[in-house]
Design an enzyme around this catalytic site. Structure first.
Site, mmCIF file in Angstrom:
data_model
loop_
_atom_site.group_PDB
_atom_site.id
_atom_site.type_symbol
_atom_site.label_atom_id
_atom_site.label_comp_id
_atom_site.label_asym_id
_atom_site.label_seq_id
_atom_site.Cartn_x
_atom_site.Cartn_y
_atom_site.Cartn_z
ATOM 1 N N HIS A 154 -58.443 79.244 64.947
ATOM 2 C CA HIS A 154 -60.167 78.995 64.605
ATOM 3 C C HIS A 154 -60.769 80.179 63.387
ATOM 4 C CE1 HIS A 154 -60.373 81.422 69.407
ATOM 5 N NE2 HIS A 154 -60.055 82.144 68.037
ATOM 6 N N HIS A 178 -66.073 85.664 71.020
ATOM 7 C CA HIS A 178 -65.692 87.290 70.684
ATOM 8 C C HIS A 178 -66.607 88.605 69.840
ATOM 9 C CE1 HIS A 178 -63.386 84.011 68.255
ATOM 10 N NE2 HIS A 178 -62.725 84.298 67.847
ATOM 11 N N HIS A 222 -51.032 86.751 64.720
ATOM 12 C CA HIS A 222 -52.291 88.149 63.652
ATOM 13 C C HIS A 222 -52.538 89.194 64.758
ATOM 14 C CE1 HIS A 222 -55.126 85.776 65.822
ATOM 15 N NE2 HIS A 222 -56.317 85.916 65.368
ATOM 16 N N GLU A 262 -53.502 84.718 72.041
ATOM 17 C CA GLU A 262 -54.473 83.316 72.158
ATOM 18 C C GLU A 262 -53.786 82.801 72.232
ATOM 19 O OE1 GLU A 262 -58.276 85.787 69.017
ATOM 20 O OE2 GLU A 262 -56.998 83.765 68.204
#
Lengths: 130, 281
Positions: free
Chosen positions: B12, B59, B193, B240
């Site tokens: 996303h 976030h 990441h 995630e």
């Protein structure tokens, strides 16, 4: 840095945002959160020091914000998703903010990403780096 | 009775929302990224889900350091796209499915998953970017969405095993809902990441590919990966991936009908997979 009693403390170049960091950085992160509102961003830009003084942050934390020292901000309990609200207010991309924590310039960092990113080899354990 | 036959996983990445919003997604520079969603756009038309349970993480948008729910379910009538610091994305308001959401909440809690109920919240790129990647630029979203927010920002995130089990419990609860609804579960986030520290920019392609290879038939093995392992191997934000396990848990035996992987999109490895359930013999 995470405390050395944590099993993940030895991951090179990495700070895990755990409870200890969250406690340390609570006011710093909540300050960052305030920058989600345009009116607060404006007030911050007008007088950064005065704006920061509204928050019960440590002097070290305030100075690191003024210096935009992201490495130091992470060490003082800042979380990256919160910290990028400062760099966004400055008009910087996330990649630009992130690159300042590495030993690369933003252009070198972006170039590394285009080449497939930083490889895991040599970056999992400290002993690999000796 | 409501039923579930398919699900998907996708990153996303906020930059991709921005590229879509400014109308640049057809530009040649971005072809390697968006071409991998052409199949998906056709596929979703045929699937025509009534409701998507969209698993994502907030976030530091709706949840700040005051409240950190591990599993939160959006039970509201609608959810506005959030202003994440530079104005809200110009995308439609997300319509919820409160009756189903409350039913799921009750069943999940009775089955040991103590969900946090959220009756008012804005949704950030974690939720709206997957919708844009799959549906493109639309006047209104073609189906209803139940946001299921998982804490992956503050350590520890829920374990892979817990996430896989939540997916299974979700399925059971979906199948107990009396209305005829076609429901999908989407798992979002990842892939490898890391956005902080000297090690920022870490990407582990073999790890990501292996995760996608094993998701179909070896999800219980993937569920044993600890957050520390995810972080060490695939970066702080690589963890995630537990959200994809919620999607996988909600499906029985599946076939993989589509896959897409591309490095990099800004700081991140982009991954996307679609599963359909195999017909029972």
């Amino acid at each position: 840095m995470n405390s050395n009693n944590k099993s993940y403390h030895d991951i090179p170049g990495t700070t895990v945002f755990d409870g200890e960091m969250a406690r340390k950085g609570f006011h710093l992160n909540q300050f960052c959160m305030s920058l989600m509102k345009a009116v607060n961003r404006e007030a911050f830009k007008q007088n950064e020091r005065a704006y920061l003084d509204q928050y019960p942050m440590s002097e070290e934390q305030k100075q690191a914000v003024l210096d935009r020292n992201f490495t130091q901000l992470i060490a003082l309990g800042g979380n990256i998703y919160y910290l990028v609200k400062i760099s966004s207010a400055d008009g910087l991309s996330v990649a630009a903010a992130v690159s300042t924590m590495t030993n690369l310039s933003t252009e070198e960092y972006l170039d590394m990403m285009r080449q497939g990113g930083r490889p895991p080899e040599g970056n999992r354990y400290p002993k690999e780096q000796q | 009775m409501a039923n579930i036959h398919a699900g998907l996983g996708t990153s996303h990445i906020p930059l991709l929302g921005r590229i879509i919003d400014i109308g640049d997604s057809a530009k040649p520079d971005w072809t390697p990224v968006f071409s991998g969603f052409e199949f998906t756009k056709q596929w979703i038309q045929k699937q025509a889900p009534d409701v998507i349970i969209l698993v994502y993480n907030d976030h530091a948008t709706t949840f700040d350091m005051k409240f950190i729910p591990t599993f939160a379910i959006g039970c509201a009538e609608e959810f506005k796209p959030a202003d994440e610091g530079y104005g809200a994305r110009p995308v439609p308001i997300v319509k919820g499915a409160p009756e189903l959401a409350w039913h799921l909440t009750e069943q999940l809690i009775l089955n040991g998953f103590d969900m946090t109920v959220v009756n008012e919240m804005d949704v950030d790129h974690g939720l709206t970017v997957p919708l844009s990647m799959v549906f493109g630029q639309v006047e209104k979203w073609p189906c209803r969405v139940i946001p299921l927010a998982v804490n992956t920002v503050v350590y520890p995130a829920p374990t892979g095993e817990r996430c896989l089990a939540l997916g299974k419990a979700l399925r059971k609860a979906i199948e107990q809902f009396p209305a005829e609804l076609n429901v999908q579960v989407w798992g979002t986030g990842g892939m490898s990441h890391q956005l902080l520290g000297e090690r920022a920019g870490l990407i582990n392609q073999p790890w990501d590919i292996s995760f996608m290879d094993r998701l179909k038939d070896n999800a219980t093995e993937l569920a044993k990966i600890s957050q520390e392992q995810y972080i060490r191997e695939s970066g702080t934000e690589g963890s995630e991936m537990v959200m994809w396990l919620i999607m996988r848990g909600a499906l029985n035996r599946v076939k993989e009908v589509h896959r897409h992987y591309h490095v990099p999109v800004s700081n991140t490895a982009l991954g996307h997979i679609i599963f359909e359930e195999e017909e029972l013999p």
